[in-house]
Write a protein that holds these residues in place. Structure first.
Motif, PDB file in Angstrom:
ATOM      1  N   VAL A  53       0.867  -1.174   0.000  1.00  0.00           N
ATOM      2  CA  VAL A  53       0.000   0.000   0.000  1.00  0.00           C
ATOM      3  C   VAL A  53       0.900   1.220   0.000  1.00  0.00           C
ATOM      4  O   VAL A  53       1.717   1.411   0.911  1.00  0.00           O
ATOM      5  N   VAL A  54       0.782   2.032  -1.043  1.00  0.00           N
ATOM      6  CA  VAL A  54       1.596   3.238  -1.166  1.00  0.00           C
ATOM      7  C   VAL A  54       0.647   4.431  -1.219  1.00  0.00           C
ATOM      8  O   VAL A  54       0.121   4.774  -2.265  1.00  0.00           O
ATOM      9  N   THR A  55       0.418   5.030  -0.063  1.00  0.00           N
ATOM     10  CA  THR A  55      -0.400   6.236   0.000  1.00  0.00           C
ATOM     11  C   THR A  55       0.501   7.458  -0.148  1.00  0.00           C
ATOM     12  O   THR A  55       1.736   7.361  -0.080  1.00  0.00           O
ATOM     13  N   HIS A  56      -0.138   8.609  -0.331  1.00  0.00           N
ATOM     14  CA  HIS A  56       0.618   9.862  -0.233  1.00  0.00           C
ATOM     15  C   HIS A  56       1.311   9.889   1.122  1.00  0.00           C
ATOM     16  O   HIS A  56       0.718   9.580   2.154  1.00  0.00           O
ATOM     17  N   GLN A  57       2.568  10.267   1.111  1.00  0.00           N
ATOM     18  CA  GLN A  57       3.383  10.235   2.325  1.00  0.00           C
ATOM     19  C   GLN A  57       3.226  11.534   3.118  1.00  0.00           C
ATOM     20  O   GLN A  57       4.111  12.390   3.169  1.00  0.00           O
ATOM     21  N   ALA A  58       2.072  11.656   3.756  1.00  0.00           N
ATOM     22  CA  ALA A  58       1.743  12.888   4.475  1.00  0.00           C
ATOM     23  C   ALA A  58       2.144  12.827   5.940  1.00  0.00           C
ATOM     24  O   ALA A  58       2.700  13.790   6.485  1.00  0.00           O
ATOM     25  N   ALA A  73      -3.267   4.435   9.646  1.00  0.00           N
ATOM     26  CA  ALA A  73      -4.722   4.319   9.843  1.00  0.00           C
ATOM     27  C   ALA A  73      -5.421   3.869   8.569  1.00  0.00           C
ATOM     28  O   ALA A  73      -6.306   3.007   8.607  1.00  0.00           O
ATOM     29  N   VAL A  74      -5.033   4.444   7.421  1.00  0.00           N
ATOM     30  CA  VAL A  74      -5.665   4.066   6.156  1.00  0.00           C
ATOM     31  C   VAL A  74      -5.392   2.596   5.845  1.00  0.00           C
ATOM     32  O   VAL A  74      -6.300   1.848   5.464  1.00  0.00           O
ATOM     33  N   ALA A  75      -4.143   2.162   6.017  1.00  0.00           N
ATOM     34  CA  ALA A  75      -3.787   0.770   5.732  1.00  0.00           C
ATOM     35  C   ALA A  75      -4.529  -0.188   6.649  1.00  0.00           C
ATOM     36  O   ALA A  75      -5.008  -1.245   6.209  1.00  0.00           O
ATOM     37  N   GLN A  76      -4.652   0.169   7.920  1.00  0.00           N
ATOM     38  CA  GLN A  76      -5.336  -0.705   8.876  1.00  0.00           C
ATOM     39  C   GLN A  76      -6.831  -0.788   8.579  1.00  0.00           C
ATOM     40  O   GLN A  76      -7.414  -1.882   8.567  1.00  0.00           O
ATOM     41  N   ALA A 123       3.450  15.818  -4.789  1.00  0.00           N
ATOM     42  CA  ALA A 123       3.130  14.953  -5.933  1.00  0.00           C
ATOM     43  C   ALA A 123       4.179  13.888  -6.191  1.00  0.00           C
ATOM     44  O   ALA A 123       3.908  12.900  -6.877  1.00  0.00           O
ATOM     45  N   ALA A 124       5.374  14.067  -5.649  1.00  0.00           N
ATOM     46  CA  ALA A 124       6.437  13.081  -5.848  1.00  0.00           C
ATOM     47  C   ALA A 124       6.335  11.898  -4.902  1.00  0.00           C
ATOM     48  O   ALA A 124       6.972  10.858  -5.135  1.00  0.00           O
ATOM     49  N   SER A 125       5.540  12.020  -3.846  1.00  0.00           N
ATOM     50  CA  SER A 125       5.651  11.057  -2.757  1.00  0.00           C
ATOM     51  C   SER A 125       5.247   9.637  -3.141  1.00  0.00           C
ATOM     52  O   SER A 125       5.906   8.669  -2.731  1.00  0.00           O
ATOM     53  N   VAL A 126       4.187   9.476  -3.926  1.00  0.00           N
ATOM     54  CA  VAL A 126       3.731   8.133  -4.284  1.00  0.00           C
ATOM     55  C   VAL A 126       4.725   7.421  -5.197  1.00  0.00           C
ATOM     56  O   VAL A 126       5.157   6.295  -4.897  1.00  0.00           O
ATOM     57  N   PRO A 127       5.148   8.008  -6.340  1.00  0.00           N
ATOM     58  CA  PRO A 127       6.107   7.292  -7.187  1.00  0.00           C
ATOM     59  C   PRO A 127       7.468   7.122  -6.529  1.00  0.00           C
ATOM     60  O   PRO A 127       8.136   6.115  -6.751  1.00  0.00           O
ATOM     61  N   LEU A 128       7.865   8.097  -5.706  1.00  0.00           N
ATOM     62  CA  LEU A 128       9.149   7.996  -5.017  1.00  0.00           C
ATOM     63  C   LEU A 128       9.143   6.803  -4.057  1.00  0.00           C
ATOM     64  O   LEU A 128      10.083   5.996  -4.038  1.00  0.00           O
ATOM     65  N   ASP A 148       3.542  -7.787  -8.709  1.00  0.00           N
ATOM     66  CA  ASP A 148       2.817  -7.647  -7.444  1.00  0.00           C
ATOM     67  C   ASP A 148       1.731  -6.574  -7.560  1.00  0.00           C
ATOM     68  O   ASP A 148       1.967  -5.509  -8.131  1.00  0.00           O
ATOM     69  N   PRO A 149       0.545  -6.839  -6.983  1.00  0.00           N
ATOM     70  CA  PRO A 149      -0.493  -5.811  -6.964  1.00  0.00           C
ATOM     71  C   PRO A 149      -0.237  -4.798  -5.846  1.00  0.00           C
ATOM     72  O   PRO A 149      -0.001  -5.168  -4.690  1.00  0.00           O
ATOM     73  N   VAL A 150      -0.267  -3.530  -6.201  1.00  0.00           N
ATOM     74  CA  VAL A 150       0.015  -2.451  -5.248  1.00  0.00           C
ATOM     75  C   VAL A 150      -1.060  -1.384  -5.368  1.00  0.00           C
ATOM     76  O   VAL A 150      -1.415  -0.962  -6.472  1.00  0.00           O
ATOM     77  N   LEU A 151      -1.574  -0.948  -4.233  1.00  0.00           N
ATOM     78  CA  LEU A 151      -2.516   0.166  -4.224  1.00  0.00           C
ATOM     79  C   LEU A 151      -1.745   1.477  -4.149  1.00  0.00           C
ATOM     80  O   LEU A 151      -0.943   1.678  -3.237  1.00  0.00           O
ATOM     81  N   LEU A 152      -1.982   2.354  -5.122  1.00  0.00           N
ATOM     82  CA  LEU A 152      -1.455   3.714  -5.073  1.00  0.00           C
ATOM     83  C   LEU A 152      -2.606   4.636  -4.701  1.00  0.00           C
ATOM     84  O   LEU A 152      -3.685   4.563  -5.296  1.00  0.00           O
TER      85      LEU A 152
END
Length: 325
Positions: free
Chosen positions: A248-253, A260-263, A284-289, A304-308
């Motif tokens: 799970v790759v969310t915006h890295q805020a 919390a989102v992953a759980q 905007a760089a956080s997800v691909p980075l 592998d399946p990954v949620l962005l």
């Protein structure tokens, strides 16, 4: 226009970060804060800060050049360049046009997308739709931001959060709708009535100001209550159960928001990206980075399946399940 393909896939990912690392201890000498305060509230230990003469286009070009090389394609093969950014200092030409010039990409369609911290997810969805519709065959998608240009370095609630960087992906057509390296359908939207919670360059009582401001409490409550159901819908649209996700790759805020989102999503097997710890919030760089780093470290593998999942000012959000290149 070319004949519409069966689907789209990501050929490669790459990233760029400036060489300067700004630690919490250094920040404590600049503003009233401490390593303990930053770690406990946001989870950040350090962030990369671009040099004064290193522009958004410079960082985007560096990440893009690596992605193109890894994809094994020529610059001439790229027919669409989309850059997600909210920190371009100059209005024209677009950052995408500058990247195309820097990399000698001839005659590609070029434009920028501003969806703030959700920008890469918006740009990736736009590129995938363009490729799927036959308007492009090979697209270059970049998220790049230089937040350090727009920070109030006397405001400890915001200047400690951000870093600079860029991430890039090469997206191409595939002839198989079940290709192992697919880009799933996007689920996107917004809550614009709360859009004033995050601003950059609005006009205040003291006149125009080009500084980042946010109501952290509003953003935090929104993220904890609204985002997990959207992320779950993105999985449903892709036909992938949250328990099947490899990452799970969310915006890295903020580490607390990420956790919390992953759980709440129920991604029980997934590696959860927490690049925010060492990179800060790179917009905007956080997800691909973050995804690029997971691939480089071997924590996720090809197919592998990954949620962005990106979210940010607007308040906007966008999520899609992709297969790793």
């Amino acid at each position: 226009m070319t004949a519409p393909p069966a689907g789209t896939r990501i050929l490669s990912l790459a990233h760029h970060q400036p060489t300067r690392v700004l630690t919490n201890e250094e920040l404590a000498g600049m503003v009233d804060t401490s390593d303990e305060w930053i770690r406990s509230r946001i989870g950040i230990a350090s962030r990369h800060i671009a040099a004064e003469d290193e522009s958004v286009a410079d960082m985007a070009t560096s990440a893009a050049a690596k992605a193109i090389a890894r994809a094994g394609v020529d610059a001439a093969d790229i027919d669409l360049v989309i850059v997600a950014t909210c920190t371009a200092v100059d209005r024209m030409p677009s950052v995408a046009a500058r990247v195309a010039r820097n990399l000698e990409i001839p005659a590609a369609g070029v434009f920028d997308v501003n969806a703030a911290c959700a920008g890469f997810s918006y740009a990736l969805a736009t590129a995938s739709l363009a490729v799927a519709g036959g308007g492009s065959r090979t697209a270059l998608v970049i998220g790049a931001d230089k937040m350090s240009d727009f920070l109030d370095w006397e405001d400890r609630s915001t200047c400690v959060i951000f870093g600079d960087g860029a991430g890039a992906a090469v997206v191409t057509a595939t002839d198989s709708p079940t290709d192992a390296e697919s880009v799933g359908p996007v689920v996107w939207g917004s809550q614009p009535e709360r859009g004033s919670a995050i601003t950059l360059g609005t006009s205040g009582p003291d006149g125009p100001r080009a500084l980042f401001r946010q109501d952290g409490h509003v953003v935090y409550r929104w993220a904890l209550t609204a985002l997990a159901p959207v992320a779950r819908r993105a999985c449903e649209q892709a036909g992938v159960a949250p328990s099947e996700l490899a990452a799970v790759v969310t915006h890295q805020a903020n580490v607390r928001i990420i956790n919390a989102v992953a759980q709440k999503l129920g991604a029980t097997r997934a590696v959860v990206a927490r690049d925010v710890v060492e990179s800060g919030n790179t917009s905007a760089a956080s997800v691909p980075l973050a995804l690029s780093k997971l691939l480089e470290s071997g924590r996720v593998s090809s197919g592998d399946p990954v949620l962005l999942f990106g979210f940010g000012a607007g308040l906007v959000y966008a999520g899609q399940v992709v297969r790793c290149p």
